[in-house]
Design a protein around this motif. Sequence first.
Motif, short mmCIF file in Angstrom:
data_model
loop_
_atom_site.label_atom_id
_atom_site.label_comp_id
_atom_site.label_asym_id
_atom_site.label_seq_id
_atom_site.Cartn_x
_atom_site.Cartn_y
_atom_site.Cartn_z
N ARG A 68 47.63 34.68 39.36
CA ARG A 68 47.45 33.73 38.63
C ARG A 68 47.89 32.53 39.31
O ARG A 68 47.59 31.42 39.07
CB ARG A 68 47.35 33.32 37.19
CG ARG A 68 46.68 32.40 36.34
CD ARG A 68 45.13 32.11 36.66
NE ARG A 68 44.52 31.14 35.89
CZ ARG A 68 44.96 29.71 36.31
NH1 ARG A 68 44.98 29.93 38.20
NH2 ARG A 68 44.79 28.93 36.46
N LEU A 88 38.11 39.60 39.11
CA LEU A 88 38.98 39.49 38.72
C LEU A 88 39.74 39.67 37.38
O LEU A 88 38.64 40.18 36.37
CB LEU A 88 39.03 38.01 38.95
CG LEU A 88 39.82 37.37 39.98
CD1 LEU A 88 38.35 37.44 40.95
CD2 LEU A 88 39.65 35.81 39.36
N TYR A 89 40.14 40.36 37.49
CA TYR A 89 41.30 40.75 36.25
C TYR A 89 42.39 40.59 35.66
O TYR A 89 43.19 40.36 36.35
CB TYR A 89 41.05 42.29 35.54
CG TYR A 89 41.88 43.10 36.64
CD1 TYR A 89 43.27 43.64 35.83
CD2 TYR A 89 41.70 43.73 37.79
CE1 TYR A 89 44.25 44.57 36.37
CE2 TYR A 89 42.07 44.65 38.65
CZ TYR A 89 43.47 44.93 38.29
OH TYR A 89 45.03 45.41 38.30
N CYS A 90 42.61 40.72 34.14
CA CYS A 90 44.32 40.45 33.92
C CYS A 90 44.43 41.05 32.64
O CYS A 90 43.77 42.37 32.66
CB CYS A 90 43.92 38.42 33.57
SG CYS A 90 43.17 38.33 31.78
N SER A 96 41.65 35.61 33.98
CA SER A 96 40.97 36.14 35.58
C SER A 96 39.52 34.76 35.00
O SER A 96 39.20 34.10 35.63
CB SER A 96 40.56 37.59 35.31
OG SER A 96 39.81 37.35 33.26
N SER A 113 34.85 37.47 35.98
CA SER A 113 35.65 38.01 35.13
C SER A 113 36.15 39.91 34.18
O SER A 113 34.66 39.22 34.34
CB SER A 113 36.04 36.76 34.57
OG SER A 113 36.74 37.13 33.28
#
Length: 130
Positions: A68, A88-90, A96, A113
């Motif tokens: 990020r 995107l992932y977090c 994300s 996301s």
Amino acid sequence: MAHKHPPRFLKIVEDAKQRVRETNVDEVKARLARRLAGKNDDKFVLVDVREDREFDADHLPGAVHLGRGIIERDIEGKYPDLGTELILYCGGGFRSALAADNLQKMGYTNVISMDGGIRDWREKGYPLEK
């Protein structure tokens, strides 16, 4: 265990989520399974936007790491095609969403996301890489 986030942070996340497309862990798992089985040529890039130490501990299979803190700076060098599908992932889907919103502002047109993030992935017992 759910994380308790401060209200101002949640406010900007909710604002970003109004503008970004989201998917869930089950859909990403299914797409990865189809890709790994060679049953399609589903072209997408799975991007982990967590911190270095989080990525090093474990990550989704085949994920690339653009944290990020650096994704906006480095994305063009790695994926110059603004139409590249980027998932995107977090940890839980907040960072994300913020990153996806910024990538869209930069002109990327196919950014998604993953809601629930790696926490939901782990809870479902889906595979991880170290």
